[in-house]
Design a protein around this motif. Structure first.
Motif, PDB file in Angstrom:
ATOM      1  N   SER A 228      33.832  57.857  47.655  1.00  0.00           N
ATOM      2  CA  SER A 228      35.134  57.253  47.380  1.00  0.00           C
ATOM      3  C   SER A 228      35.030  55.731  47.309  1.00  0.00           C
ATOM      4  O   SER A 228      35.615  55.100  46.414  1.00  0.00           O
ATOM      5  CB  SER A 228      36.139  57.657  48.462  1.00  0.00           C
ATOM      6  N   ASP A 229      34.298  55.138  48.255  1.00  0.00           N
ATOM      7  CA  ASP A 229      34.135  53.677  48.238  1.00  0.00           C
ATOM      8  C   ASP A 229      33.432  53.215  46.967  1.00  0.00           C
ATOM      9  O   ASP A 229      33.799  52.196  46.372  1.00  0.00           O
ATOM     10  CB  ASP A 229      33.334  53.231  49.466  1.00  0.00           C
ATOM     11  N   THR A 230      32.414  53.962  46.569  1.00  0.00           N
ATOM     12  CA  THR A 230      31.702  53.599  45.338  1.00  0.00           C
ATOM     13  C   THR A 230      32.626  53.682  44.133  1.00  0.00           C
ATOM     14  O   THR A 230      32.607  52.815  43.250  1.00  0.00           O
ATOM     15  CB  THR A 230      30.493  54.526  45.138  1.00  0.00           C
ATOM     16  N   GLY A 231      33.454  54.723  44.070  1.00  0.00           N
ATOM     17  CA  GLY A 231      34.398  54.855  42.966  1.00  0.00           C
ATOM     18  C   GLY A 231      35.392  53.711  42.931  1.00  0.00           C
ATOM     19  O   GLY A 231      35.723  53.192  41.858  1.00  0.00           O
ATOM     20  N   ARG A 232      35.870  53.305  44.111  1.00  0.00           N
ATOM     21  CA  ARG A 232      36.816  52.182  44.139  1.00  0.00           C
ATOM     22  C   ARG A 232      36.152  50.884  43.688  1.00  0.00           C
ATOM     23  O   ARG A 232      36.760  50.076  42.976  1.00  0.00           O
ATOM     24  CB  ARG A 232      37.398  52.042  45.550  1.00  0.00           C
ATOM     25  N   ARG A 233      34.909  50.694  44.090  1.00  0.00           N
ATOM     26  CA  ARG A 233      34.206  49.481  43.640  1.00  0.00           C
ATOM     27  C   ARG A 233      34.017  49.518  42.121  1.00  0.00           C
ATOM     28  O   ARG A 233      34.104  48.491  41.447  1.00  0.00           O
ATOM     29  CB  ARG A 233      32.851  49.371  44.336  1.00  0.00           C
ATOM     30  N   ALA A 234      33.713  50.707  41.606  1.00  0.00           N
ATOM     31  CA  ALA A 234      33.548  50.823  40.146  1.00  0.00           C
ATOM     32  C   ALA A 234      34.841  50.464  39.433  1.00  0.00           C
ATOM     33  O   ALA A 234      34.847  49.734  38.429  1.00  0.00           O
ATOM     34  CB  ALA A 234      33.116  52.234  39.780  1.00  0.00           C
ATOM     35  N   ILE A 235      35.966  50.955  39.961  1.00  0.00           N
ATOM     36  CA  ILE A 235      37.260  50.646  39.343  1.00  0.00           C
ATOM     37  C   ILE A 235      37.541  49.155  39.410  1.00  0.00           C
ATOM     38  O   ILE A 235      38.021  48.548  38.440  1.00  0.00           O
ATOM     39  CB  ILE A 235      38.379  51.456  40.028  1.00  0.00           C
ATOM     40  N   THR A 236      37.245  48.530  40.554  1.00  0.00           N
ATOM     41  CA  THR A 236      37.477  47.092  40.698  1.00  0.00           C
ATOM     42  C   THR A 236      36.633  46.289  39.716  1.00  0.00           C
ATOM     43  O   THR A 236      37.133  45.377  39.042  1.00  0.00           O
ATOM     44  CB  THR A 236      37.156  46.648  42.134  1.00  0.00           C
ATOM     45  N   ASP A 237      35.340  46.633  39.620  1.00  0.00           N
ATOM     46  CA  ASP A 237      34.457  45.907  38.698  1.00  0.00           C
ATOM     47  C   ASP A 237      34.886  46.107  37.248  1.00  0.00           C
ATOM     48  O   ASP A 237      34.855  45.174  36.440  1.00  0.00           O
ATOM     49  CB  ASP A 237      33.009  46.367  38.881  1.00  0.00           C
ATOM     50  N   LEU A 238      35.281  47.344  36.911  1.00  0.00           N
ATOM     51  CA  LEU A 238      35.735  47.599  35.546  1.00  0.00           C
ATOM     52  C   LEU A 238      37.022  46.845  35.248  1.00  0.00           C
ATOM     53  O   LEU A 238      37.223  46.359  34.132  1.00  0.00           O
ATOM     54  CB  LEU A 238      35.941  49.094  35.328  1.00  0.00           C
ATOM     55  N   ARG A 239      37.914  46.739  36.229  1.00  0.00           N
ATOM     56  CA  ARG A 239      39.150  45.993  36.006  1.00  0.00           C
ATOM     57  C   ARG A 239      38.860  44.531  35.713  1.00  0.00           C
ATOM     58  O   ARG A 239      39.438  43.933  34.806  1.00  0.00           O
ATOM     59  CB  ARG A 239      40.068  46.119  37.223  1.00  0.00           C
ATOM     60  N   HIS A 240      37.930  43.938  36.467  1.00  0.00           N
ATOM     61  CA  HIS A 240      37.552  42.541  36.208  1.00  0.00           C
ATOM     62  C   HIS A 240      36.967  42.400  34.807  1.00  0.00           C
ATOM     63  O   HIS A 240      37.242  41.434  34.098  1.00  0.00           O
ATOM     64  CB  HIS A 240      36.525  42.072  37.244  1.00  0.00           C
ATOM     65  N   LEU A 241      36.142  43.385  34.423  1.00  0.00           N
ATOM     66  CA  LEU A 241      35.516  43.306  33.104  1.00  0.00           C
ATOM     67  C   LEU A 241      36.537  43.486  31.992  1.00  0.00           C
ATOM     68  O   LEU A 241      36.525  42.759  30.991  1.00  0.00           O
ATOM     69  CB  LEU A 241      34.429  44.378  32.998  1.00  0.00           C
ATOM     70  N   LEU A 242      37.446  44.443  32.143  1.00  0.00           N
ATOM     71  CA  LEU A 242      38.458  44.684  31.116  1.00  0.00           C
ATOM     72  C   LEU A 242      39.459  43.543  31.031  1.00  0.00           C
ATOM     73  O   LEU A 242      40.106  43.360  29.992  1.00  0.00           O
ATOM     74  CB  LEU A 242      39.172  46.012  31.386  1.00  0.00           C
ATOM     75  N   ASP A 243      39.607  42.779  32.114  1.00  0.00           N
ATOM     76  CA  ASP A 243      40.473  41.606  32.062  1.00  0.00           C
ATOM     77  C   ASP A 243      40.004  40.617  31.001  1.00  0.00           C
ATOM     78  O   ASP A 243      40.801  39.869  30.428  1.00  0.00           O
ATOM     79  CB  ASP A 243      40.511  40.897  33.425  1.00  0.00           C
ATOM     80  N   LEU A 244      38.698  40.627  30.739  1.00  0.00           N
ATOM     81  CA  LEU A 244      38.162  39.723  29.718  1.00  0.00           C
ATOM     82  C   LEU A 244      38.712  40.056  28.334  1.00  0.00           C
ATOM     83  O   LEU A 244      38.798  39.181  27.467  1.00  0.00           O
ATOM     84  CB  LEU A 244      36.636  39.807  29.683  1.00  0.00           C
ATOM     85  N   LEU A 245      39.066  41.330  28.127  1.00  0.00           N
ATOM     86  CA  LEU A 245      39.578  41.752  26.826  1.00  0.00           C
ATOM     87  C   LEU A 245      41.073  41.521  26.692  1.00  0.00           C
ATOM     88  O   LEU A 245      41.634  41.712  25.617  1.00  0.00           O
ATOM     89  CB  LEU A 245      39.278  43.243  26.612  1.00  0.00           C
ATOM     90  N   ASN A 246      41.717  41.111  27.791  1.00  0.00           N
ATOM     91  CA  ASN A 246      43.148  40.836  27.764  1.00  0.00           C
ATOM     92  C   ASN A 246      43.389  39.485  27.110  1.00  0.00           C
ATOM     93  O   ASN A 246      42.869  38.468  27.569  1.00  0.00           O
ATOM     94  CB  ASN A 246      43.692  40.845  29.191  1.00  0.00           C
ATOM     95  N   PRO A 247      44.183  39.418  26.007  1.00  0.00           N
ATOM     96  CA  PRO A 247      44.418  38.127  25.352  1.00  0.00           C
ATOM     97  C   PRO A 247      45.026  37.091  26.263  1.00  0.00           C
ATOM     98  O   PRO A 247      44.864  35.883  26.045  1.00  0.00           O
ATOM     99  CB  PRO A 247      45.384  38.492  24.206  1.00  0.00           C
ATOM    100  N   ASP A 248      45.765  37.524  27.317  1.00  0.00           N
ATOM    101  CA  ASP A 248      46.406  36.579  28.234  1.00  0.00           C
ATOM    102  C   ASP A 248      45.526  36.219  29.414  1.00  0.00           C
ATOM    103  O   ASP A 248      45.975  35.491  30.309  1.00  0.00           O
ATOM    104  CB  ASP A 248      47.724  37.171  28.765  1.00  0.00           C
ATOM    105  N   HIS A 249      44.282  36.727  29.434  1.00  0.00           N
ATOM    106  CA  HIS A 249      43.414  36.463  30.577  1.00  0.00           C
ATOM    107  C   HIS A 249      43.145  34.973  30.714  1.00  0.00           C
ATOM    108  O   HIS A 249      42.730  34.306  29.771  1.00  0.00           O
ATOM    109  CB  HIS A 249      42.084  37.195  30.420  1.00  0.00           C
ATOM    110  N   GLY A 250      43.405  34.444  31.907  1.00  0.00           N
ATOM    111  CA  GLY A 250      43.146  33.035  32.173  1.00  0.00           C
ATOM    112  C   GLY A 250      44.233  32.101  31.714  1.00  0.00           C
ATOM    113  O   GLY A 250      44.107  30.881  31.844  1.00  0.00           O
ATOM    114  N   THR A 251      45.361  32.624  31.157  1.00  0.00           N
ATOM    115  CA  THR A 251      46.422  31.744  30.669  1.00  0.00           C
ATOM    116  C   THR A 251      47.590  31.649  31.633  1.00  0.00           C
ATOM    117  O   THR A 251      48.556  30.956  31.360  1.00  0.00           O
ATOM    118  CB  THR A 251      46.956  32.273  29.318  1.00  0.00           C
ATOM    119  N   GLY A 252      47.501  32.368  32.746  1.00  0.00           N
ATOM    120  CA  GLY A 252      48.595  32.334  33.702  1.00  0.00           C
ATOM    121  C   GLY A 252      49.601  33.444  33.485  1.00  0.00           C
ATOM    122  O   GLY A 252      50.550  33.588  34.246  1.00  0.00           O
TER     123      GLY A 252
END
Length: 397
Positions: A228-252
């Motif tokens: 379960s902990d490994t799965g949660r870490r995977a979700i967290t890392d994937l969320r950070h990575l997918l944030d890069l594809l968000n056009p609003d990422h880093g714009t506030g």
């Protein structure tokens, strides 16, 4: 009051015909200035005549259509040529005659369709004009008319060259943009490979181990908790990575419901997270000895991320191909570089996990090469493997 710095921006927002109109108006005004009358273009040697109503029409036909030179270059050229013919046949010799080479240059630069037809029609129209001027005038030699034709044809040629240069520049920018997109897709693919492969491999190994712990509820519970902990870490890392594809990422604008900014937690895993990575691998049944030497620099650029990925990929391979073997992780922080060495002793066995494609090590080599470092992955003579990397720090690549 309008900010002066915004004037250029407001000007470029105007329609192109509005921006091209002032030059035509300026040329029209200059054509009626007393000091410039009769000092315009002269073809055929006709004596200069005073400007009458028809002369005013000729001036307007030559000047005001310049507003259309980029929007409708063929129409602009036709009107200007008509005004030029009226001007020369009546001997006005207006300054407005300067509009003809400008219209030709614009047509050569901006005309997209029927370019050759336009040039042929204009050349054909010039022949009767030259004949009429020759008959009305004092009999200028034909060479004069040919010379004038070549001079205005040069304006068309310059415009055609400008069009070719503009097209080549647009193609170059398109290739650069496509290369940048391809590089970004490759980078994201490597990140996905590193994150997904490591976490999924750990979860598969832990789940396989849980099958043999049904008689030991405490150990089974620990193993399932680790999954379960490994799965949660995977979700967290994937969320950070997918944030890069968000056009609003880093714009506030990428804040959550509670006002937290996903960008505030750095997407680059610091070397300090290596201990968490090692602990996760230990829970998957891999005995790992972790040693960290030196003090991490205040600013390492991308070196800490690359070091993290090297350790992550090496531990993933240890779980896959040498599960259960003694594994050592050494990370040394120098003043200008980070060195990483991960190795196994070959005493383990392959785990029941998906096989590799070889992209992980190839991706790591690319990452290290970009920073100007060295990467090496070899099998040991007595079994196992060792991965070594020297990563210069301070580069923002």
């Amino acid at each position: 009051m309008i900010d002066r710095r915004r004037v250029p921006e407001l000007w470029h927002r105007l329609d192109v015909t509005v921006r091209d109109l002032p030059f035509g108006v300026l040329l029209l005004v200059a054509s009626f200035l007393p000091g410039l009358r009769g000092n315009g273009t002269e073809v055929g040697g006709l004596p200069t005549q005073p400007v009458d109503t028809l002369g005013g029409v000729a001036a307007v036909l030559q000047c005001l259509p310049l507003a259309l030179r980029r929007r409708w270059p063929a129409l602009c050229l036709a009107l200007v040529f008509l005004g030029f013919a009226v001007d020369q046949l009546n001997g006005y010799h207006l300054v407005a005659g300067t509009a003809l080479p400008i219209a030709l240059l614009s047509a050569g630069s901006y005309l997209e369709r029927y370019r050759r037809v336009t040039l042929l029609v204009l050349s054909a129209a010039y022949v009767p004009l030259a004949v009429a001027l020759h008959r009305r005038g004092p009999g200028e030699p034909p060479a004069e008319f040919v010379t004038f034709y070549l001079a205005v044809a040069l304006a068309w040629g310059v415009g055609a060259w400008m069009r070719s240069a503009r097209t080549a520049e647009a193609e170059r920018r398109g290739r650069v943009a496509e290369d940048a997109r391809a590089a970004e897709r490759g980078r994201i693919a490597r990140e996905l490979h590193d994150v997904v492969t490591h976490h999924v491999t750990a979860m598969v190994v832990q789940a396989e181990a849980a099958r043999y712990l049904t008689a030991a509820p405490d150990r089974l519970d620990q193993t399932l908790t680790a999954v379960s902990d490994t799965g949660r870490r995977a979700i967290t890392d994937l969320r950070h990575l997918l944030d890069l594809l968000n056009p609003d990422h880093g714009t506030g604008h990428d804040r959550g419901d509670h006002g937290t900014d996903h960008g505030t937690e750095a997407r680059t895993p610091p070397v300090g997270r290596l201990l968490t990575l090692v602990e996760q691998t230990r829970r998957a049944g891999q005995p790992v000895e972790f040693t960290e030497e030196g003090t991490p620099a205040a600013s390492t650029g991308s070196a800490d991320l690359v070091a993290y990925r090297v350790v992550q990929e090496a531990l993933t391979n240890a779980l896959k191909y040498d599960h259960g073997s003694r594994t050592s992780v050494l990370v040394h922080h120098g003043e200008r570089e980070i060195t990483v060495e991960v190795g196994t002793d070959g005493s383990g066995s392959p785990a029941a996990s998906p096989g590799g494609s070889g992209r992980g090590l190839a991706g790591l080599r690319e990452r290290v090469d970009v920073l100007g470092g060295d990467f090496d992955a070899d099998r040991r003579a007595g079994g196992g493997f060792v991965v070594r990397a020297r990563i210069p720090s301070g580069s923002p690549s």
